[in-house]
Design an enzyme around this catalytic site. Sequence first.
Site, PDB file in Angstrom:
ATOM      1  N   SER A  23     -25.741 -57.699  55.038  1.00 50.74           N
ATOM      2  CA  SER A  23     -26.484 -58.467  56.045  1.00 50.74           C
ATOM      3  C   SER A  23     -25.651 -58.576  57.323  1.00 50.74           C
ATOM      4  CB  SER A  23     -26.870 -59.837  55.487  1.00 50.74           C
ATOM      5  OG  SER A  23     -27.839 -60.458  56.293  1.00 50.74           O
TER       6      SER A  23
ATOM      7  N   ASP B   9     -48.836 -47.815  43.701  1.00 50.33           N
ATOM      8  CA  ASP B   9     -47.780 -47.807  42.688  1.00 50.33           C
ATOM      9  C   ASP B   9     -47.676 -46.476  41.952  1.00 50.33           C
ATOM     10  OD1 ASP B   9     -45.803 -48.541  40.960  1.00 50.33           O
ATOM     11  OD2 ASP B   9     -46.982 -49.972  39.809  1.00 50.33           O
TER      12      ASP B   9
ATOM     13  N   ASP C  16     -45.734 -42.312  42.977  1.00 42.14           N
ATOM     14  CA  ASP C  16     -44.447 -41.663  42.687  1.00 42.14           C
ATOM     15  C   ASP C  16     -44.367 -41.133  41.264  1.00 42.14           C
ATOM     16  OD1 ASP C  16     -44.151 -44.002  41.220  1.00 42.14           O
ATOM     17  OD2 ASP C  16     -42.764 -44.924  42.637  1.00 42.14           O
TER      18      ASP C  16
ATOM     19  N   ASP D 212     -45.018 -48.721  37.711  1.00 45.26           N
ATOM     20  CA  ASP D 212     -44.000 -49.634  37.169  1.00 45.26           C
ATOM     21  C   ASP D 212     -43.764 -50.857  38.038  1.00 45.26           C
ATOM     22  OD1 ASP D 212     -42.926 -48.324  39.302  1.00 45.26           O
ATOM     23  OD2 ASP D 212     -41.097 -47.672  38.305  1.00 45.26           O
TER      24      ASP D 212
ATOM     25  N   ASP E 181     -36.559 -55.131  51.466  1.00 47.41           N
ATOM     26  CA  ASP E 181     -35.821 -56.188  52.150  1.00 47.41           C
ATOM     27  C   ASP E 181     -36.785 -56.994  53.024  1.00 47.41           C
ATOM     28  OD1 ASP E 181     -34.135 -57.724  53.817  1.00 47.41           O
ATOM     29  OD2 ASP E 181     -32.569 -56.205  53.725  1.00 47.41           O
TER      30      ASP E 181
ATOM     31  N   HIS F 174     -33.263 -58.467  49.808  1.00 46.61           N
ATOM     32  CA  HIS F 174     -32.172 -58.527  50.774  1.00 46.61           C
ATOM     33  C   HIS F 174     -30.827 -58.592  50.073  1.00 46.61           C
ATOM     34  CE1 HIS F 174     -30.349 -59.035  54.626  1.00 46.61           C
ATOM     35  NE2 HIS F 174     -29.883 -60.247  54.361  1.00 46.61           N
TER      36      HIS F 174
END
Length: 523
Positions: free
Chosen positions: A185, A253, A256, A260, A398, A436
């Site tokens: 950060s 979802d 890919d 999951d 994030d 984050h």
Amino acid sequence: MRRILFCSLTLLVSSAIGRAATCASLASLNMPDTTITRAEAMAPGSLKPPYGPTLSDLPAFCRVTGVLHPTSDSHILFEVWLPEKQAAKGQQSWNQRLLDVGNGGFAGTIYYEGMAGNLRKGYATAGTDTGHQADAEDASWAYRHPEKIKDFGFRGLHLTTERAKTIVAAFYETAPKKVYFDACSDGGREALMEAQRYPEDYDGILAGAPANDWTHLVTSGLDVGHSLVADPAAYISSLKLPAITAAVLAACDAQDGLKDGILNDPRACHFDPGTLLCKSGDDLSCLTAPQVSALRKLYAGGNDSEGRLIFPGLMPGDESSWKAWAIGNAPSESNYVQNFFRYMVYDDPTWSGLTANVDASLRAANEKMAEPLNATDPDLSRFTARGGKLILYHGWNDPAISPLNTIAYYDSVVAKLGPAQAESSVRLYMVPGMAHCAGGPGPSAFGQLGIPTAKGAGALNLLEDWVETGKAPTELVATKYTTDKKVQMTRPLCPYPQVAKYAGHGNPDDSSSFSCVIPGGSK
């Protein structure tokens, strides 16, 4: 210049060694603009720092505290913790490395928990409050204190690093073999500032979710905030966030190859917030028209009046985590935006983001704060020329700092250094499902910030191998733990731009069922 600096440090260390071979005698060290306030041998056990939780299971160590005062308005607190020279049976002795910790937000505290974790592993370690004592969202200390802003922006950590090296060399009668930095950060911003401005401070840097383009990040928050706060009807209650996440996952979802709850690369998800438009009335499962517009703005990021991007927006896939960072409990201005412009940019405690002009605010922020705060220079040639290695990482979900910013910085470094030099010195790992710095729906423990992974070497260990043996990191494994600290899932993290692809068979909760591939290509 490097030889002069090395010789100066050698003379200072040699002088220090002659006077200070014990912990107590470190109090007499003579260093520029520095006052040592404590040099005390600490017994193994617990320590209650000035703030934060009690630290337990600490080995015996030498605790050095001090104050740096490079200017008449500077008061930079720092600490250096040194494992005993001869460790007791069963305890970790000094591993001949110095590992420093960073800060978050507007800093204001020393990251004692990080220092404790480093100490338990045998590192000498150092940290600083960067020149003020305050909560992370509070910048009132900066009001009419330009030197304190410089201390926060770059000077406090740099001077702490220099003093820590001297103290380590004096205590152990040898310089640390290597010096590392591990932070996220604002700590990620500090990390890049060090690599760019003080390339000789560290041999290896682990930098997460860097807030390195500070002026654009916060000004973007001003523009996005207008969409959420200026019209109360546009505010999205945190109670609606789970419905947004559910709609995103329903749409994207499976893209890919594995359903999951984790988007491997959210950039491939072209979710339309308009699909959530309330058909009749308003409830927690839908969004009103003003809320749809606000959600689109959160994804898009901030823009100036000409439509040019100030800073990229948030990624879809874990909107449920937005409350603390992006939404809050009620319509209100961001503390970061308000504090930055009131106390750093305009020196006006009455400044209000509700009436502020975005273009004028960005111009003022860049003119006054870009130099001390931004760490966007892609030229890391001085850092890499001396063998420095940098590992960047960012969570795809994030909610505080867009991961697209870190990708853009990494791409700029590759363009500046050239692909070959960048490949030999810099890595970027994008972390699917991570929030984050840690947390989120995906595996997010991979050796950063002292958080261990359950499988293979962690990021810091890979960084050390890269620096000390020349073995470049490839993939590493991230772990998701249950609340009772059992392993729930492991996944490989791949050097960007590679992604982890499910093999189509095998346990999807085990990293061995995945391989790193170039998107649209092969391994």
